[in-house]
Motif scaffolding. Structure first.
Motif, PDB file in Angstrom:
ATOM      1  N   SER A  39      51.706  49.973  52.457  1.00  0.00           N
ATOM      2  CA  SER A  39      50.571  49.515  51.654  1.00  0.00           C
ATOM      3  C   SER A  39      50.523  47.995  51.621  1.00  0.00           C
ATOM      4  N   LYS A  40      49.310  47.448  51.504  1.00  0.00           N
ATOM      5  CA  LYS A  40      49.097  46.008  51.373  1.00  0.00           C
ATOM      6  C   LYS A  40      47.831  45.767  50.576  1.00  0.00           C
ATOM      7  N   CYS A  41      47.657  44.516  50.148  1.00  0.00           N
ATOM      8  CA  CYS A  41      46.424  44.132  49.467  1.00  0.00           C
ATOM      9  C   CYS A  41      45.597  43.231  50.373  1.00  0.00           C
ATOM     10  N   ASP A  42      44.266  43.403  50.307  1.00  0.00           N
ATOM     11  CA  ASP A  42      43.386  42.554  51.095  1.00  0.00           C
ATOM     12  C   ASP A  42      43.072  41.263  50.337  1.00  0.00           C
ATOM     13  N   GLY A  80      42.327  41.281  46.672  1.00  0.00           N
ATOM     14  CA  GLY A  80      43.329  41.856  45.777  1.00  0.00           C
ATOM     15  C   GLY A  80      43.251  43.357  45.695  1.00  0.00           C
ATOM     16  N   ARG A  81      42.402  43.956  46.508  1.00  0.00           N
ATOM     17  CA  ARG A  81      42.264  45.416  46.574  1.00  0.00           C
ATOM     18  C   ARG A  81      43.479  46.015  47.281  1.00  0.00           C
ATOM     19  N   LEU A  82      44.087  47.033  46.685  1.00  0.00           N
ATOM     20  CA  LEU A  82      45.247  47.688  47.291  1.00  0.00           C
ATOM     21  C   LEU A  82      44.804  48.704  48.324  1.00  0.00           C
ATOM     22  N   TRP A  83      45.469  48.675  49.480  1.00  0.00           N
ATOM     23  CA  TRP A  83      45.289  49.704  50.513  1.00  0.00           C
ATOM     24  C   TRP A  83      46.605  50.457  50.653  1.00  0.00           C
ATOM     25  N   SER A 106      41.984  53.124  49.257  1.00  0.00           N
ATOM     26  CA  SER A 106      41.988  51.832  48.576  1.00  0.00           C
ATOM     27  C   SER A 106      41.996  52.112  47.083  1.00  0.00           C
ATOM     28  N   GLU A 124      41.172  49.975  43.405  1.00  0.00           N
ATOM     29  CA  GLU A 124      40.738  48.779  42.695  1.00  0.00           C
ATOM     30  C   GLU A 124      40.017  49.175  41.409  1.00  0.00           C
ATOM     31  N   TYR A 158      48.502  38.639  50.444  1.00  0.00           N
ATOM     32  CA  TYR A 158      47.785  38.644  49.166  1.00  0.00           C
ATOM     33  C   TYR A 158      48.476  39.550  48.154  1.00  0.00           C
ATOM     34  N   CYS A 201      48.244  41.752  44.503  1.00  0.00           N
ATOM     35  CA  CYS A 201      47.253  42.729  44.042  1.00  0.00           C
ATOM     36  C   CYS A 201      46.575  42.299  42.749  1.00  0.00           C
TER      37      CYS A 201
END
Length: 304
Positions: A112-115, A118-121, A142, A144, A300, A302
């Motif tokens: 998982s990562k944030c774009d 700040g949206r979590l994927w 995602s 948010e 980034y 979250c």
């Protein structure tokens, strides 16, 4: 000159999901099956960790919130409070559960990562009750503002998320297939479209796992079972630029860190598979690689 490879943290069962926090100049990462969240501070060479009650798949700081992190706990996205020093967390609060549970299988969170918003994927894999992976049962979500949205399905193991610097391209790995996909990305809506195969590994190469991108927009890919990292051109499909060999077989993920984002931190595991026993110090180690001639872009945190 060849890159310099240094062992900085050892004896993890399955190190994963490194995340460089610029504000604290710290690397956060997990040891999934040891149920441990970790922090490494290069300036002091300090390693601290805390244990949770469940397998933990990722840890990402919450933007603007001291000592708060988003974590993946089995199939739950949760927020925790941790001072980065103590061996226990102060608070755990569940935010959402991924779906996919049935009588014979359930979903488990993975990479998982944030774009940039700040949206979590958060990706998943389908697993049997015995723990074996089930093909095509994984998803990509995602999260948010308290809402969980499903974007992709029919995934074996969701892995290796990263974005182009202009946030118009999204790259995603399905590990067992073993393929790196490219999508058009709308950062305002989070919509993915126009799926393409960008790079395919052969089985003899191992399997693509975690992934990051550098400032020249080259993809850096951890190869599980392959003793190596691949540097791949993100703008030219099927274009391998170079390879870095590692003593660890199960290379799991990687992230750029350091004051100049020119230190590549690489996690690895030492799982016993098919009867093969892998031992420290080569396996289950966090590596720092310098002298690659490349620099990363900021990761980034979250927003929740």
């Amino acid at each position: 000159m060849a890159p310099t490879i240094e062992k900085v943290v050892q004896n993890m069962e399955l190190g994963e999901a490194p995340h460089w926090d610029i504000a604290s100049q710290s690397l956060y990462f997990v040891d999934i099956y040891s149920k441990a969240i970790n922090r490494f501070v290069p300036s002091t060479k300090t390693h601290t960790k805390a244990h949770l009650d469940h397998n933990v798949s990722f840890i990402i700081p919450v933007e603007g919130e001291k000592n708060k992190f988003i974590v993946g706990l089995e199939k739950s996205i949760a927020i925790i409070v941790w001072d980065g020093i103590s061996d226990k967390v102060e608070e755990v609060k569940k935010l959402a559960d991924v779906d996919g549970q049935s009588s014979d299988a359930e979903s488990k969170l993975n990479d998982s990562k944030c774009d940039a918003t700040g949206r979590l994927w958060a990706g998943t894999m389908g697993v049997e009750k015995t723990g074996n992976m089930i093909s095509n049962k994984g998803h990509l979500y995602s999260f948010e503002k308290g809402v969980l949205n499903k974007h992709l399905d029919q995934i074996d193991i969701s892995n290796g998320l990263t974005w182009s610097r202009d946030n118009k391209k999204f790259f995603h790995i399905d590990t067992p297939k073993p393929i790196i996909y490219q999508y058009d990305f709308d950062i305002s809506t989070g919509k993915l479209s126009n799926k393409k195969v960008h790079f395919t590994l052969t089985n003899s190469d191992g399997f693509p796992d975690g992934m990051t991108i550098d400032e020249e927009e080259n993809l850096w890919v951890a190869v599980f079972g392959g003793y190596k990292i691949l540097k791949i051109d993100s703008k030219k499909p099927e274009t391998l630029l170079s390879t870095i060999d590692l003593p660890a077989k199960q290379v799991t993920s990687l992230a750029w860190g350091g004051q100049n984002l020119d230190e590549l931190y690489v996690t690895s595991g030492k799982l016993t598979m098919a009867g093969e026993v892998l031992s420290p110090p080569d396996h289950g180690t966090l590596y720092k690689i310098t002298g690659t001639g490349s620099k990363g872009v900021p990761m980034y945190n979250c927003k929740v």
